[in-house]
Design a protein around this motif. Sequence first.
Motif, PDB file in Angstrom:
ATOM      1  N   THR A  31     -44.926  -7.388  33.023  1.00 26.18           N
ATOM      2  CA  THR A  31     -46.353  -7.138  33.239  1.00 26.18           C
ATOM      3  C   THR A  31     -46.703  -7.245  34.719  1.00 26.18           C
ATOM      4  O   THR A  31     -47.500  -6.450  35.237  1.00 26.18           O
TER       5      THR A  31
ATOM      6  N   THR B  22     -48.321  -4.084  36.757  1.00 28.21           N
ATOM      7  CA  THR B  22     -49.604  -4.209  37.459  1.00 28.21           C
ATOM      8  C   THR B  22     -49.442  -3.927  38.944  1.00 28.21           C
ATOM      9  O   THR B  22     -50.284  -3.266  39.563  1.00 28.21           O
TER      10      THR B  22
ATOM     11  N   GLU C  32     -43.884  -6.316  27.184  1.00 29.02           N
ATOM     12  CA  GLU C  32     -44.848  -7.229  27.810  1.00 29.02           C
ATOM     13  C   GLU C  32     -46.170  -6.516  28.099  1.00 29.02           C
ATOM     14  O   GLU C  32     -47.238  -7.111  27.986  1.00 29.02           O
ATOM     15  N   THR C  33     -46.089  -5.248  28.474  1.00 27.58           N
ATOM     16  CA  THR C  33     -47.318  -4.498  28.749  1.00 27.58           C
ATOM     17  C   THR C  33     -48.108  -4.249  27.469  1.00 27.58           C
ATOM     18  O   THR C  33     -49.347  -4.371  27.451  1.00 27.58           O
TER      19      THR C  33
ATOM     20  N   GLY D 152     -52.687 -10.283  22.262  1.00 29.70           N
ATOM     21  CA  GLY D 152     -52.096 -10.327  23.592  1.00 29.70           C
ATOM     22  C   GLY D 152     -52.129 -11.714  24.181  1.00 29.70           C
ATOM     23  O   GLY D 152     -52.727 -12.650  23.628  1.00 29.70           O
TER      24      GLY D 152
ATOM     25  N   ALA E 143     -49.672  -7.531  26.546  1.00 25.56           N
ATOM     26  CA  ALA E 143     -50.311  -8.238  27.665  1.00 25.56           C
ATOM     27  C   ALA E 143     -49.681  -9.613  27.871  1.00 25.56           C
ATOM     28  O   ALA E 143     -50.371 -10.609  28.107  1.00 25.56           O
ATOM     29  N   TYR E 144     -48.358  -9.655  27.755  1.00 23.40           N
ATOM     30  CA  TYR E 144     -47.619 -10.917  27.890  1.00 23.40           C
ATOM     31  C   TYR E 144     -47.388 -11.178  29.380  1.00 23.40           C
ATOM     32  O   TYR E 144     -46.886 -10.300  30.093  1.00 23.40           O
ATOM     33  N   PRO E 145     -47.707 -12.353  29.892  1.00 22.96           N
ATOM     34  CA  PRO E 145     -47.740 -12.582  31.348  1.00 22.96           C
ATOM     35  C   PRO E 145     -46.367 -12.840  31.962  1.00 22.96           C
ATOM     36  O   PRO E 145     -46.163 -13.839  32.665  1.00 22.96           O
TER      37      PRO E 145
END
Length: 319
Positions: free
Chosen positions: A272, A276, A262-263, A163, A266-268
């Motif tokens: 994501t 969040t 992305e989730t 990630g 865990a790609y910012p």
Amino acid sequence: MNTRHQPLYAYLLAALVMVGLSYGLPLLLPGDYIEAVYGSSQVVLDAEQEAQLRQELGGRKGFAAHLWGLVTLDWGHSLALQTPVSRLVLEALPWTLLLLGTAHLLALVLGFIAGVEAAWRRGGRLEKAGVGGATMLQGVPEIGSGVLLLLLFAYHLGWFPAGGATTAYAELSGGPWLLDVLHHLALPLLTLVLAYLPGNFLLTRAGMVMILGSPYLETARAKGLPPLRVRYVHAARNALLPVLTRFGLRLAFMITGALVVETIFAYPGLGTLLFTAIGSRDLPVIQAVVLLAALLMLLINLGLALLHRRLDPRIGHAL
């Protein structure tokens, strides 16, 4: 009103509607930030503490204040991070553009070339294998291929990080930093390319099959033109418009399309950030990202309409 510009007015009206929907729809989410954060924690707030916390966070802005904030480029502050929303969006946007833009371009180029070559060899093993493989891949959702790639190449083999976009706390710059970014980009990028490429391949192949029997191609061959020139300059360019249209339509859903991948990794990026924010009921962030996604979709659709107008004179009067 000049009928020539009516579609442009329609896009402007749609943008105004999107502003209203991006403000109103997130308000329908059950609960709010305080309930989302403290509802499942061991911290129990009494009525006085909850009222004081709501006052410190600030109440929900009315639509007029929200609209004025958009005009003055004041998107408010994140309730969870106490950071300007504009800063969060601008930090996440480049990562989404890198991931989704690269994935779309690779899927477009590779799918187009593969589709042209498969149609040119119609009836051969290459075409049959390509159509079968693309049809199978098109039925695999992004969450399925993403989880499989994550389990195999990150957790089992350990070839790629599981990630993030960069290595945490690593002081890198220049070439090493770029290699680190590409290393983290590989798995989410491959997931999206596998999701987008089959559709481009099948659409290009179908367009080419319809074109191959055209008289102008026979004329080009009769002139003694090289096969590669006949294939790409005379045939393939006429199959390009539907593929570009599909490229634009998929690109229009860039932010929402990035949410799942992305989730998983865990790609910012913005996906994501939106995920969040929804979990914590961070309304200012949700409203900003939803509005940005809607306006991006309208802008790309307008660009596609202008592209069609330029390439097809029969619809030139429509804009």
